[in-house]
Motif scaffolding. Structure first.
Motif, PDB file in Angstrom:
ATOM      1  N   GLY A 124      45.881  42.442  64.529  1.00  0.00           N
ATOM      2  CA  GLY A 124      44.833  42.679  63.525  1.00  0.00           C
ATOM      3  C   GLY A 124      45.278  43.494  62.328  1.00  0.00           C
ATOM      4  O   GLY A 124      44.610  43.499  61.294  1.00  0.00           O
ATOM      5  N   VAL A 125      46.401  44.186  62.449  1.00  0.00           N
ATOM      6  CA  VAL A 125      46.861  45.012  61.327  1.00  0.00           C
ATOM      7  C   VAL A 125      47.610  44.125  60.321  1.00  0.00           C
ATOM      8  O   VAL A 125      48.520  43.387  60.687  1.00  0.00           O
ATOM      9  CB  VAL A 125      47.787  46.156  61.812  1.00  0.00           C
ATOM     10  N   LEU A 126      47.181  44.186  59.069  1.00  0.00           N
ATOM     11  CA  LEU A 126      47.758  43.325  58.035  1.00  0.00           C
ATOM     12  C   LEU A 126      49.156  43.772  57.637  1.00  0.00           C
ATOM     13  O   LEU A 126      50.077  42.970  57.531  1.00  0.00           O
ATOM     14  CB  LEU A 126      46.848  43.335  56.790  1.00  0.00           C
ATOM     15  N   ARG A 127      49.321  45.078  57.387  1.00  0.00           N
ATOM     16  CA  ARG A 127      50.596  45.587  56.891  1.00  0.00           C
ATOM     17  C   ARG A 127      50.845  46.984  57.448  1.00  0.00           C
ATOM     18  O   ARG A 127      49.909  47.770  57.581  1.00  0.00           O
ATOM     19  CB  ARG A 127      50.570  45.705  55.351  1.00  0.00           C
ATOM     20  N   PRO A 128      52.087  47.328  57.788  1.00  0.00           N
ATOM     21  CA  PRO A 128      52.383  48.713  58.148  1.00  0.00           C
ATOM     22  C   PRO A 128      52.359  49.581  56.876  1.00  0.00           C
ATOM     23  O   PRO A 128      52.415  49.056  55.766  1.00  0.00           O
ATOM     24  CB  PRO A 128      53.802  48.636  58.707  1.00  0.00           C
ATOM     25  N   ALA A 129      52.256  50.869  57.050  1.00  0.00           N
ATOM     26  CA  ALA A 129      52.238  51.772  55.900  1.00  0.00           C
ATOM     27  C   ALA A 129      53.105  52.991  56.193  1.00  0.00           C
ATOM     28  O   ALA A 129      53.232  53.410  57.343  1.00  0.00           O
ATOM     29  CB  ALA A 129      50.811  52.215  55.594  1.00  0.00           C
ATOM     30  N   GLN A 160      42.228  48.897  55.522  1.00  0.00           N
ATOM     31  CA  GLN A 160      42.870  49.174  56.815  1.00  0.00           C
ATOM     32  C   GLN A 160      43.683  50.466  56.794  1.00  0.00           C
ATOM     33  O   GLN A 160      43.744  51.187  57.796  1.00  0.00           O
ATOM     34  CB  GLN A 160      43.773  48.007  57.202  1.00  0.00           C
ATOM     35  N   PHE A 161      44.298  50.764  55.664  1.00  0.00           N
ATOM     36  CA  PHE A 161      45.026  52.043  55.558  1.00  0.00           C
ATOM     37  C   PHE A 161      44.051  53.203  55.771  1.00  0.00           C
ATOM     38  O   PHE A 161      44.394  54.219  56.385  1.00  0.00           O
ATOM     39  CB  PHE A 161      45.706  52.179  54.194  1.00  0.00           C
ATOM     40  N   GLY A 162      42.839  53.044  55.250  1.00  0.00           N
ATOM     41  CA  GLY A 162      41.808  54.071  55.453  1.00  0.00           C
ATOM     42  C   GLY A 162      41.490  54.240  56.933  1.00  0.00           C
ATOM     43  O   GLY A 162      41.344  55.362  57.435  1.00  0.00           O
ATOM     44  N   ILE A 163      41.374  53.118  57.629  1.00  0.00           N
ATOM     45  CA  ILE A 163      41.085  53.145  59.079  1.00  0.00           C
ATOM     46  C   ILE A 163      42.262  53.800  59.831  1.00  0.00           C
ATOM     47  O   ILE A 163      42.077  54.726  60.629  1.00  0.00           O
ATOM     48  CB  ILE A 163      40.869  51.700  59.617  1.00  0.00           C
ATOM     49  N   ILE A 228      44.269  60.257  52.212  1.00  0.00           N
ATOM     50  CA  ILE A 228      44.267  59.750  50.839  1.00  0.00           C
ATOM     51  C   ILE A 228      44.965  58.392  50.835  1.00  0.00           C
ATOM     52  O   ILE A 228      46.109  58.278  51.257  1.00  0.00           O
ATOM     53  CB  ILE A 228      44.966  60.747  49.891  1.00  0.00           C
ATOM     54  N   VAL A 229      44.246  57.385  50.371  1.00  0.00           N
ATOM     55  CA  VAL A 229      44.733  56.003  50.452  1.00  0.00           C
ATOM     56  C   VAL A 229      45.100  55.472  49.069  1.00  0.00           C
ATOM     57  O   VAL A 229      44.351  55.668  48.101  1.00  0.00           O
ATOM     58  CB  VAL A 229      43.645  55.101  51.095  1.00  0.00           C
ATOM     59  N   CYS A 230      46.251  54.825  48.984  1.00  0.00           N
ATOM     60  CA  CYS A 230      46.668  54.174  47.741  1.00  0.00           C
ATOM     61  C   CYS A 230      47.706  53.110  48.088  1.00  0.00           C
ATOM     62  O   CYS A 230      48.184  53.066  49.221  1.00  0.00           O
ATOM     63  CB  CYS A 230      47.261  55.193  46.765  1.00  0.00           C
ATOM     64  N   ASP A 231      48.082  52.272  47.119  1.00  0.00           N
ATOM     65  CA  ASP A 231      49.141  51.314  47.408  1.00  0.00           C
ATOM     66  C   ASP A 231      50.488  52.029  47.347  1.00  0.00           C
ATOM     67  O   ASP A 231      50.600  53.158  46.864  1.00  0.00           O
ATOM     68  CB  ASP A 231      49.071  50.082  46.495  1.00  0.00           C
ATOM     69  N   GLY A 232      51.532  51.365  47.882  1.00  0.00           N
ATOM     70  CA  GLY A 232      52.833  52.004  48.002  1.00  0.00           C
ATOM     71  C   GLY A 232      53.493  52.332  46.675  1.00  0.00           C
ATOM     72  O   GLY A 232      54.273  53.285  46.578  1.00  0.00           O
ATOM     73  N   PHE A 233      53.182  51.574  45.660  1.00  0.00           N
ATOM     74  CA  PHE A 233      53.757  51.807  44.338  1.00  0.00           C
ATOM     75  C   PHE A 233      53.226  53.131  43.774  1.00  0.00           C
ATOM     76  O   PHE A 233      53.991  54.010  43.372  1.00  0.00           O
ATOM     77  CB  PHE A 233      53.381  50.636  43.414  1.00  0.00           C
ATOM     78  N   VAL A 234      51.924  53.263  43.800  1.00  0.00           N
ATOM     79  CA  VAL A 234      51.268  54.472  43.287  1.00  0.00           C
ATOM     80  C   VAL A 234      51.633  55.691  44.130  1.00  0.00           C
ATOM     81  O   VAL A 234      51.986  56.751  43.603  1.00  0.00           O
ATOM     82  CB  VAL A 234      49.735  54.260  43.254  1.00  0.00           C
ATOM     83  N   VAL A 333      41.202  49.320  64.991  1.00  0.00           N
ATOM     84  CA  VAL A 333      41.258  48.120  64.154  1.00  0.00           C
ATOM     85  C   VAL A 333      40.512  46.975  64.844  1.00  0.00           C
ATOM     86  O   VAL A 333      39.781  46.213  64.212  1.00  0.00           O
ATOM     87  CB  VAL A 333      42.725  47.738  63.830  1.00  0.00           C
ATOM     88  N   GLU A 334      40.646  46.897  66.154  1.00  0.00           N
ATOM     89  CA  GLU A 334      39.919  45.894  66.933  1.00  0.00           C
ATOM     90  C   GLU A 334      38.405  46.082  66.766  1.00  0.00           C
ATOM     91  O   GLU A 334      37.680  45.126  66.525  1.00  0.00           O
ATOM     92  CB  GLU A 334      40.303  46.052  68.406  1.00  0.00           C
TER      93      GLU A 334
END
Lengths: 341, 341
Positions: A124-129, A160-163, A228-234, A333-334
């Motif tokens: 269920g997880v789209l991407r690792p962070a 999902q990063f927030g979760i 604190i959630v953001c994309d990897g670039f930011v 996530v489930e």
């Protein structure tokens, strides 16, 4: 048999295996009930372990790996061309259940790619962070993610990063209902791009997360949020910019101190205090960053880490393993996916 | 008649018109040959000018505006509902040629929207950008853009920011062949997202710009580039994060100083030195940010600006006007477009 087993990529980092062996020696004293698998060049490691009187230590296993990922290897290249690298072998020990977690100070890009390839994401997880703790003004820490695993993210991924961050803050930072915020260029609802605006709606609607809204860059260290959630670039640029500025600022302060004999006189006393502030502000260096969302615990230590810093990364790996972070994230996530059905 | 005319939005900023009038009084002494049009509420400004003995000053004109943009007004709302705001009237003085440049400490979003609407972009320019000078480790400054005018940018826009920033660094920072870099999450060519990668190709191919490649966040202050290009989302968060961190770091240092009577004793001497470092690191506060790419000079002063900071913004407006920044940018963009044909 020890309760936990940790795989250490001994060849990663700027300073090579001596730092890892040094940290391992400290860990054997400070951490009980843990077995360590040291992965890397057998000849080099045997020599270092012998020197440290650790060669036949009952809590250490030496595992040979014929290749080493360099700090300049491109991720794709290292994945294809270095199947027997210490990094890859350490990750595979986690994947096949021989180890509970893995710590590496090697090339970040290569580690993320190999970890993703070897361990896969949780169901269920789209991407690792990549997630790190950063200090907060009133004390304590907040988690920030992503710090560079994903240069581009869609709204679902940020949600999902927030979760995931929320679960991590509960388990590792012991915060009951972690306040989750999205990093944005303004705190008003109309600010930012469509991706963060949609992610905000998703977070707002979910009962699984205590979403508190947008925060701006100047609130990164203000104690307003626990996650604190953001994309990897930011995230990568924000945190590295802070490192750059802190270095310049302290340089500048040192220069100002040295400019006067009276303050120069105090420099020794003062320097340690400054150093204290500075260490505290290099969480990546101090704590290690977690690669979360995978079927296993992977900790990225700073490439420049000294023994103490690498030891912190080891401790972080143990903490996340003891708290069962991957399975807690999987469960949450489930729950979220079931709710959305 | 004075050589230059500056329109001042007297109602913007956190501290209201008294700061603007205070800065104006200083500017009348430090700057010759410049006429000032002070825009805002006539009654309030008459009172303040009278108090400052400036009411009938030959180099001051008072221009009434019945509305004020607040710091919380949304850009679209302020554009529609406040056609007679001091901000809008000041910008229109530039648009109709009554003034050469405009300075405002008001709401950034509203200023950008109104400026774009009132002044329009220069021919060939895709988007205006908010640009600021940031200090560099070996001394001097670099320009960074965009800082928030454009939350999303395509590659062509980033390419143009490189061109515009390059012209500004030549004209304002007096750098012969400014080194232009793209801010990215890694310095290797393969890093980042498609937008920065394509922008890198465009910059690389253009003879109009001295492109040096990617730089990472920790090089923002390292003196490696004279012009640093990024989208407004990243630039805004990077710079604000630095502000947040610097504030926390100095707080922390102050606490460490105060913890010991010996260092506390030195705090007065030391505080000023610290303050010096800190002021130097708040370029937005100190210098003002330029909204470039428009048919006129618009300077955004920090909302929290004191008289000295607002005076700096005035000086920056004069500098850009004297250097004919808008027409220089127009010419260069024209050259680039002709080359691309």
């Amino acid at each position: 048999m020890a309760a936990l087993t940790l795989a250490l990529d001994a060849m990663g980092g700027d300073h090579g295996p001596s730092v890892v062996i040094g940290a391992l020696k400290q860990a054997l004293n400070s951490v009980s009930d843990t077995h360590f698998i040291v992965v890397g060049d057998e000849t080099e490691l045997t020599e270092l372990l012998t020197k440290a009187n650790l060669l036949d230590h009952p809590r250490i296993t030496l595992k040979h790996a014929s290749q080493t990922v360099t700090m300049t290897d491109k991720p794709g290249y290292s994945l294809r061309a270095k199947p027997d690298s210490s990094m890859r072998v350490a990750l595979e020990l986690v994947a096949d259940g021989s180890a509970d977690a893995c710590v590496s100070a090697g090339n970040t890009g290569a580690l993320m790619t190999k970890a993703y390839f070897t361990l896969k994401t949780l169901p269920g997880v789209l991407r690792p962070a990549l997630m790190s703790a950063i200090p907060q003004a009133r004390g304590g820490s907040a988690f920030i993610l992503d710090l560079g695993a994903n240069p581009v993210c869609d709204s679902d991924t940020l949600f999902q990063f927030g979760i995931m961050g929320s679960v991590a803050a509960q388990q590792v930072l012991n915060i009951d209902r972690p306040r989750v915020a999205l990093l944005n260029m303004g705190s008003e609802e109309i600010k930012g791009n469509d991706v963060v605006k949609t992610a905000a709606q998703l977070l707002q609607q979910s009962p699984q997360v205590n979403y508190i809204g947008f925060i701006e860059g100047d609130d990164l260290f203000a104690g307003k949020a626990d996650v604190i959630v953001c994309d990897g670039f930011v995230g990568n640029i924000a945190l590295k910019s802070c490192e750059g500025l802190a270095e310049l600022l302290l340089d500048n302060i040192r220069t100002n101190i040295h400019a006067h004999w009276l303050t120069r006189w105090f420099v020794k006393l003062f320097y340690r205090r400054l150093q204290k502030s500075w260490d505290w502000l290099k969480p990546d260096h101090y704590n290690g960053a977690s690669l979360i969302g995978l079927r296993g615990v992977v900790i990225k230590s700073h490439g420049d880490a000294n023994e103490r810093a690498f030891l912190s990364a080891i401790e972080q790996a143990l903490e996340e393993t003891q708290q069962h972070l991957p399975s807690r994230i999987r469960d949450r996530v489930e729950d979220v996916l079931l709710e959305q059905e």
